[in-house]
Design a protein around this motif. Structure first.
Motif, PDB file in Angstrom:
ATOM      1  N   LYS A  35       3.419  32.355 103.183  1.00 37.59           N
ATOM      2  CA  LYS A  35       3.769  33.524 102.536  1.00 37.59           C
ATOM      3  C   LYS A  35       2.293  34.148 102.117  1.00 37.59           C
ATOM      4  O   LYS A  35       2.193  35.610 102.450  1.00 37.59           O
ATOM      5  CB  LYS A  35       4.524  33.588 101.255  1.00 37.59           C
ATOM      6  N   PHE A  36       1.442  33.516 101.635  1.00 33.80           N
ATOM      7  CA  PHE A  36       0.083  34.139 100.867  1.00 33.80           C
ATOM      8  C   PHE A  36      -0.644  34.148 102.294  1.00 33.80           C
ATOM      9  O   PHE A  36      -1.320  35.444 102.569  1.00 33.80           O
ATOM     10  CB  PHE A  36      -0.716  33.308 100.285  1.00 33.80           C
ATOM     11  N   VAL A  37      -0.815  33.544 103.258  1.00 39.23           N
ATOM     12  CA  VAL A  37      -1.554  33.666 104.494  1.00 39.23           C
ATOM     13  C   VAL A  37      -0.968  35.119 105.450  1.00 39.23           C
ATOM     14  O   VAL A  37      -1.685  35.872 105.985  1.00 39.23           O
ATOM     15  CB  VAL A  37      -1.352  32.539 105.541  1.00 39.23           C
ATOM     16  N   LEU A  39       0.675  37.562 104.109  1.00 36.41           N
ATOM     17  CA  LEU A  39       0.450  38.645 103.201  1.00 36.41           C
ATOM     18  C   LEU A  39      -1.378  39.221 103.655  1.00 36.41           C
ATOM     19  O   LEU A  39      -1.336  40.413 103.851  1.00 36.41           O
ATOM     20  CB  LEU A  39       0.691  38.498 101.608  1.00 36.41           C
ATOM     21  N   LEU A  40      -2.023  38.256 103.613  1.00 32.01           N
ATOM     22  CA  LEU A  40      -3.448  38.357 103.928  1.00 32.01           C
ATOM     23  C   LEU A  40      -3.532  39.071 105.302  1.00 32.01           C
ATOM     24  O   LEU A  40      -4.273  39.975 105.497  1.00 32.01           O
ATOM     25  CB  LEU A  40      -4.325  37.250 103.883  1.00 32.01           C
ATOM     26  N   THR A  41      -2.911  38.409 106.189  1.00 33.58           N
ATOM     27  CA  THR A  41      -2.804  39.173 107.596  1.00 33.58           C
ATOM     28  C   THR A  41      -2.294  40.495 107.657  1.00 33.58           C
ATOM     29  O   THR A  41      -3.060  41.395 108.274  1.00 33.58           O
ATOM     30  CB  THR A  41      -1.905  38.230 108.418  1.00 33.58           C
ATOM     31  N   ILE A  43      -2.395  42.659 105.250  1.00 36.94           N
ATOM     32  CA  ILE A  43      -3.496  43.570 104.523  1.00 36.94           C
ATOM     33  C   ILE A  43      -4.793  43.552 105.559  1.00 36.94           C
ATOM     34  O   ILE A  43      -5.118  44.855 105.735  1.00 36.94           O
ATOM     35  CB  ILE A  43      -4.022  42.807 103.223  1.00 36.94           C
ATOM     36  N   PHE A  44      -5.145  42.753 106.106  1.00 37.62           N
ATOM     37  CA  PHE A  44      -6.253  42.598 107.342  1.00 37.62           C
ATOM     38  C   PHE A  44      -5.960  43.849 108.310  1.00 37.62           C
ATOM     39  O   PHE A  44      -6.599  44.521 108.740  1.00 37.62           O
ATOM     40  CB  PHE A  44      -6.676  41.425 107.688  1.00 37.62           C
ATOM     41  N   TRP A  47      -5.874  47.296 107.180  1.00 43.34           N
ATOM     42  CA  TRP A  47      -7.198  47.693 106.835  1.00 43.34           C
ATOM     43  C   TRP A  47      -7.874  48.128 108.272  1.00 43.34           C
ATOM     44  O   TRP A  47      -8.635  49.169 108.252  1.00 43.34           O
ATOM     45  CB  TRP A  47      -8.175  46.499 106.349  1.00 43.34           C
TER      46      TRP A  47
END
Length: 132
Positions: A35-37, A39-41, A43-44, A47
């Motif tokens: 889930k964290f990975v 979420l980072l994806t 966000i990236f 961006w």
């Protein structure tokens, strides 16, 4: 002057359905790491999507695509050509400008107002060959 990237609807759908589908799928997955990975994806990708633009200031063409940045002296630009080249680039539309600069460098961008962009660049460097 700042130019936003043109954003094609089909690229929008391709990116956001893929990322959104993956994100929704991970909501039902076990484990916090996945889930964290994801979420980072998200966000990236956000961006990259919202942080892609092009600026012309003080003789420099500044290209931003999320965390990636290019600074090209306008005096080094050799040619600008309208293209539909699909190579990976800091462009969110298939309607692109191919910019050749330096000895043999090339970058593809997709400003919303391509004609105004070309006008401003050639005003600063009258030696640029424009192929439309």
């Amino acid at each position: 002057m700042k130019f936003d990237s043109k954003r094609d609807i089909w690229i929008r759908l391709l990116i956001w359905i893929s990322v959104g589908g993956g994100f929704i799928n991970t909501l039902f997955a076990e484990g916090r790491l996945i889930k964290f990975v994801m979420l980072l994806t998200v966000i990236f990708v956000g961006w990259l999507w919202f942080g892609t633009n092009y600026g012309i200031s003080k003789g420099i063409l500044k290209i931003k695509c999320g965390p990636f940045k290019w600074y090209i002296p306008i005096k080094d630009i050799k040619s600008i050509k309208k293209t539909r080249n699909p190579l990976s680039s800091p462009a969110l539309s298939i309607e692109r400008l191919q910019i050749r600069y330096g000895y043999s460098s090339m970058i593809l961008i997709s400003p919303k107002d391509r004609d105004r962009f070309i006008e401003l660049i050639t005003k600063e460097n009258g030696n640029i060959i424009v192929d439309t």
